[in-house]
Design a protein around this motif. Structure first.
Motif, PDB file in Angstrom:
ATOM      1  N   HIS A  38       0.869  -1.184   0.000  1.00  0.00           N
ATOM      2  CA  HIS A  38       0.000   0.000   0.000  1.00  0.00           C
ATOM      3  C   HIS A  38       0.898   1.224   0.000  1.00  0.00           C
ATOM      4  O   HIS A  38       1.845   1.303   0.789  1.00  0.00           O
ATOM      5  CB  HIS A  38      -0.916   0.030   1.221  1.00  0.00           C
ATOM      6  CG  HIS A  38      -1.829   1.219   1.253  1.00  0.00           C
ATOM      7  ND1 HIS A  38      -2.084   1.937   2.393  1.00  0.00           N
ATOM      8  CD2 HIS A  38      -2.535   1.838   0.262  1.00  0.00           C
ATOM      9  CE1 HIS A  38      -2.910   2.931   2.119  1.00  0.00           C
ATOM     10  NE2 HIS A  38      -3.190   2.896   0.833  1.00  0.00           N
ATOM     11  N   GLN A  39       0.607   2.170  -0.894  1.00  0.00           N
ATOM     12  CA  GLN A  39       1.427   3.374  -0.992  1.00  0.00           C
ATOM     13  C   GLN A  39       0.538   4.598  -1.089  1.00  0.00           C
ATOM     14  O   GLN A  39      -0.468   4.615  -1.807  1.00  0.00           O
ATOM     15  CB  GLN A  39       2.346   3.310  -2.209  1.00  0.00           C
ATOM     16  CG  GLN A  39       3.280   4.513  -2.342  1.00  0.00           C
ATOM     17  CD  GLN A  39       4.426   4.278  -3.289  1.00  0.00           C
ATOM     18  OE1 GLN A  39       4.547   3.199  -3.889  1.00  0.00           O
ATOM     19  NE2 GLN A  39       5.294   5.269  -3.440  1.00  0.00           N
ATOM     20  N   VAL A  40       0.955   5.640  -0.362  1.00  0.00           N
ATOM     21  CA  VAL A  40       0.293   6.942  -0.411  1.00  0.00           C
ATOM     22  C   VAL A  40       1.327   7.975  -0.843  1.00  0.00           C
ATOM     23  O   VAL A  40       2.399   8.086  -0.230  1.00  0.00           O
ATOM     24  CB  VAL A  40      -0.302   7.325   0.958  1.00  0.00           C
ATOM     25  CG1 VAL A  40      -0.852   8.752   0.919  1.00  0.00           C
ATOM     26  CG2 VAL A  40      -1.395   6.347   1.364  1.00  0.00           C
ATOM     27  N   TYR A  41       1.002   8.708  -1.889  1.00  0.00           N
ATOM     28  CA  TYR A  41       1.885   9.744  -2.426  1.00  0.00           C
ATOM     29  C   TYR A  41       1.105  11.044  -2.474  1.00  0.00           C
ATOM     30  O   TYR A  41       0.065  11.125  -3.123  1.00  0.00           O
ATOM     31  CB  TYR A  41       2.344   9.339  -3.831  1.00  0.00           C
ATOM     32  CG  TYR A  41       3.336  10.287  -4.487  1.00  0.00           C
ATOM     33  CD1 TYR A  41       4.685   9.980  -4.548  1.00  0.00           C
ATOM     34  CD2 TYR A  41       2.903  11.481  -5.074  1.00  0.00           C
ATOM     35  CE1 TYR A  41       5.595  10.833  -5.166  1.00  0.00           C
ATOM     36  CE2 TYR A  41       3.798  12.337  -5.682  1.00  0.00           C
ATOM     37  CZ  TYR A  41       5.140  12.010  -5.723  1.00  0.00           C
ATOM     38  OH  TYR A  41       6.036  12.858  -6.333  1.00  0.00           O
ATOM     39  N   GLU A  42       1.618  12.073  -1.795  1.00  0.00           N
ATOM     40  CA  GLU A  42       0.925  13.364  -1.742  1.00  0.00           C
ATOM     41  C   GLU A  42       1.933  14.485  -1.978  1.00  0.00           C
ATOM     42  O   GLU A  42       2.877  14.656  -1.193  1.00  0.00           O
ATOM     43  CB  GLU A  42       0.246  13.565  -0.386  1.00  0.00           C
ATOM     44  CG  GLU A  42      -0.858  12.546  -0.090  1.00  0.00           C
ATOM     45  CD  GLU A  42      -1.371  12.653   1.325  1.00  0.00           C
ATOM     46  OE1 GLU A  42      -0.570  13.022   2.210  1.00  0.00           O
ATOM     47  OE2 GLU A  42      -2.553  12.376   1.558  1.00  0.00           O
ATOM     48  N   TYR A  43       1.731  15.226  -3.056  1.00  0.00           N
ATOM     49  CA  TYR A  43       2.630  16.332  -3.395  1.00  0.00           C
ATOM     50  C   TYR A  43       1.813  17.608  -3.551  1.00  0.00           C
ATOM     51  O   TYR A  43       0.774  17.604  -4.220  1.00  0.00           O
ATOM     52  CB  TYR A  43       3.377  16.044  -4.700  1.00  0.00           C
ATOM     53  CG  TYR A  43       4.193  17.221  -5.200  1.00  0.00           C
ATOM     54  CD1 TYR A  43       5.454  17.486  -4.677  1.00  0.00           C
ATOM     55  CD2 TYR A  43       3.689  18.076  -6.186  1.00  0.00           C
ATOM     56  CE1 TYR A  43       6.199  18.563  -5.126  1.00  0.00           C
ATOM     57  CE2 TYR A  43       4.422  19.158  -6.636  1.00  0.00           C
ATOM     58  CZ  TYR A  43       5.683  19.402  -6.107  1.00  0.00           C
ATOM     59  OH  TYR A  43       6.416  20.474  -6.539  1.00  0.00           O
TER      60      TYR A  43
END
Length: 582
Positions: free
Chosen positions: A543-548
């Motif tokens: 599971h991956q969360v990427y927030e930019y």
């Protein structure tokens, strides 16, 4: 390879390490267990064969989660040029593959040279069939490294992947006339490993309108000087550091009219130090740093993000979502502007690298980005203050038998320098500061067969002064790894791996894209079941969360999860409303 000189490490840290080495003569069994963090290609093939649904699998696409690259509004393009197409087979210990490079004609047609480029994207697209380990590759143009990554580790049905890297900062290199493109991917073909990596390298250029030009704070460097090895050689152009006393260096001169200098450092760990963050005291401990040396003085430090290659810990974990930085490794900037007074004397200066506590091997090189004064043939400068105390740190053992127990490590370093540069812009003072901390805990149990590692690296960098290039950068690299199992000594066993890793970053400063935040976190686990020493089952999930979030409105968020080779969900949003406020 350049000659080595004595590496002035922290005397305190070395003494602590030496003391602990004497105390850990009995931990050989634990050391062997610690090395059991890489499954062989044969192991993974056995897993594939044990799962009927995977036997006839078609080619699988692996991917590293990153934000899409989009040109600024009003840009034209893309203008795309195939730079290289090659099948990397028996290339280990062979010269890099090279190709002649000339700037694409569309770059000249755009007018304005390098400053006409609004976005440059280097695309690496590759596939592989058969059995093979993952391999490290690097791409250089005119000796300047543009991209470093690891390949995907293939499966029987084949694997494909694509990397898109923003290389706009190298616009002056891309526009600088005829040069040589070099690509090294050290692959090995034998009776057991037959996977050939077929790769295409393509450059995509976008151009800004004639009415728009980059601000002084955001314009790419006017000159990029490689700090790397030169061809011909039978390896990559990186320097290879094999121990803690070795300093690898080169000599260079700086144009007389430079008014700003930033060193961009590439680094990757291999061999005995591939899993440096899991090393025990008898393996020089878990702390590593790359120090930058200018004429023998430490002028900056890089505390690297723990990149896990696609075959690391358990290759199943990184299928199909690969680990952070595995396909496109991060680089690190060290501001050398305060030291320009020394570099502007017209003489050669030695720029080199060392790795604290290093074991074999570390690959390090760099690019020196220089901004030149277009209105003056020469600038001048001087160093006002410089303070680089020695590294401080400790390693503490809490073990009653020399194997099971808790092993803690800490480290910290502060570096600062202030200097002035006089140019047509006036007399400008710049201060560069670094504050770095490292905290690590390794809990070992079950006679060395189980490890739980918690580690955090914090790096705070500031560039301040009365010039246009002010910046604050804070990075945090949290890491948790669990290795263990159950059923030891019985006919049925479970081998378990869990990884939680993050790359958090906050930027603030001047320029068109002056402020941004990034939160990039992965949680992954894998389990392999053995019965009578035969693989009977396996499962894994990611599971991956990427927030930019960017001050220019270039926001992006992605939430993706996979079980086995199947992507359960993949939600993404190119809107600042989807990013987390922190």
């Amino acid at each position: 390879m350049a000659a080595s000189s004595a590496h002035r490490c922290s005397f305190l840290l070395l003494c602590l390490c030496f003391t602990l080495l004497l105390c850990f003569r009995s931990c050989a069994a634990f050391a062997r267990a610690a090395r059991g963090i890489r499954f062989s290609v044969g192991d993974i093939a056995a897993v594939e064969a044990a799962l009927p649904s995977l036997r006839q699998a078609k080619k699988t696409t692996f991917f590293e989660v990153d934000r899409p690259l989009r040109p600024p509004r009003g840009s034209s393009g893309p203008c795309s040029t195939l730079l290289l197409s090659h099948a990397f087979a028996s290339t280990f210990n062979k010269p890099p593959v090279t190709a002649a490079y000339s700037p694409p004609s569309c770059l000249a047609d755009a007018g304005g040279g390098a400053r006409a480029v609004s976005l440059a994207v280097l695309e690496w697209s590759a596939d592989c069939h058969g059995a093979q380990y993952e391999r490290i590759f690097g791409v250089w143009l005119g000796g300047a490294e543009l991209l470093r990554g690891s390949t995907a580790e293939p499966r029987p049905g084949g694997v494909t992947w694509t990397v898109n890297k923003d290389v706009t900062k190298y616009a002056s290199v891309l526009a600088a006339g005829n040069s040589t493109l070099a690509v090294y991917l050290g692959n090995l073909i034998d009776d057991n490993y037959n996977g050939v990596y077929n790769a295409n390298l393509t450059l995509h250029l976008y151009f800004r309108s004639a009415a728009r030009s980059p601000s002084a704070a955001s314009a790419p460097a006017d000159r990029v000087i490689p700090v790397s090895r030169s061809t011909p050689l039978n390896d990559g152009l990186w320097f290879v550091v094999d121990n803690t006393t070795e300093v690898e260096s080169t000599r260079l001169t700086v144009p007389a009219n430079a008014h700003r200098a930033v060193l961009e450092v590439y680094v990757s760990s291999h061999d005995f130090d591939e899993f440096w963050y899991m090393n025990t005291p008898d393996q020089n401990g878990p702390f590593r740093e790359v120090t930058v040396h200018l004429d023998g003085d430490v002028v900056g430090a890089v505390w690297p993000f723990p990149v896990i290659y696609t075959g690391g810990i358990n290759p199943l974990i990184w299928r199909p979502i690969t680990s952070i930085g595995s396909f496109n490794m991060p680089t690190y900037d060290v501001e050398l502007t305060p030291f320009l007074g020394k570099l502007l004397d017209g003489k050669e200066h030695e720029l080199g690298f060392a790795v604290t506590n290093a074991q074999k091997s570390w690959y390090v090189d760099a690019n020196l980005h220089l901004w030149l004064d277009p209105k003056a043939s020469a600038t001048s400068g001087g160093l006002i203050t410089y303070n680089a105390p020695k590294l401080t740190g400790s390693i503490v053992s809490k073990s009653s038998d020399g194997i099971d127990g808790e092993y803690d490590a800490t480290a910290s370093r502060n570096i600062s320098a202030t200097g002035w540069v006089s140019s047509s812009r006036g007399n400008i003072t710049t201060t560069f500061t670094q504050r770095l901390t490292f905290v690590h805990t390794n809990v070992v149990s079950n006679q060395g067969s189980t490890q739980a590692i918690n580690q955090t690296t914090e790096a705070h960098t500031e560039v301040t002064g009365d010039g246009p290039h002010t910046q604050q950068l804070h990075q945090s690299f949290p890491l948790y790894i669990f290795l263990g199992g159950d059923g030891s000594g019985t006919s049925s066993q479970r081998l378990m791996r869990r990884v939680e890793i993050g790359f958090d970053e906050m930027r603030a400063g001047s320029g068109e894209r002056s402020a941004s935040t990034l939160h990039n976190a992965q949680t992954a686990a894998a389990e392999v079941v053995l019965r009578d020493d035969q693989v009977v089952g396996a499962s894994w999930q990611m599971h991956q969360v990427y927030e930019y979030g960017g001050s220019d409105g270039g926001c992006y968020s992605r939430n993706v999860s996979s079980v086995g080779y199947d992507v359960l969900f993949d939600h993404n949003e190119a809107s600042c409303a989807g990013t987390r406020r922190r």
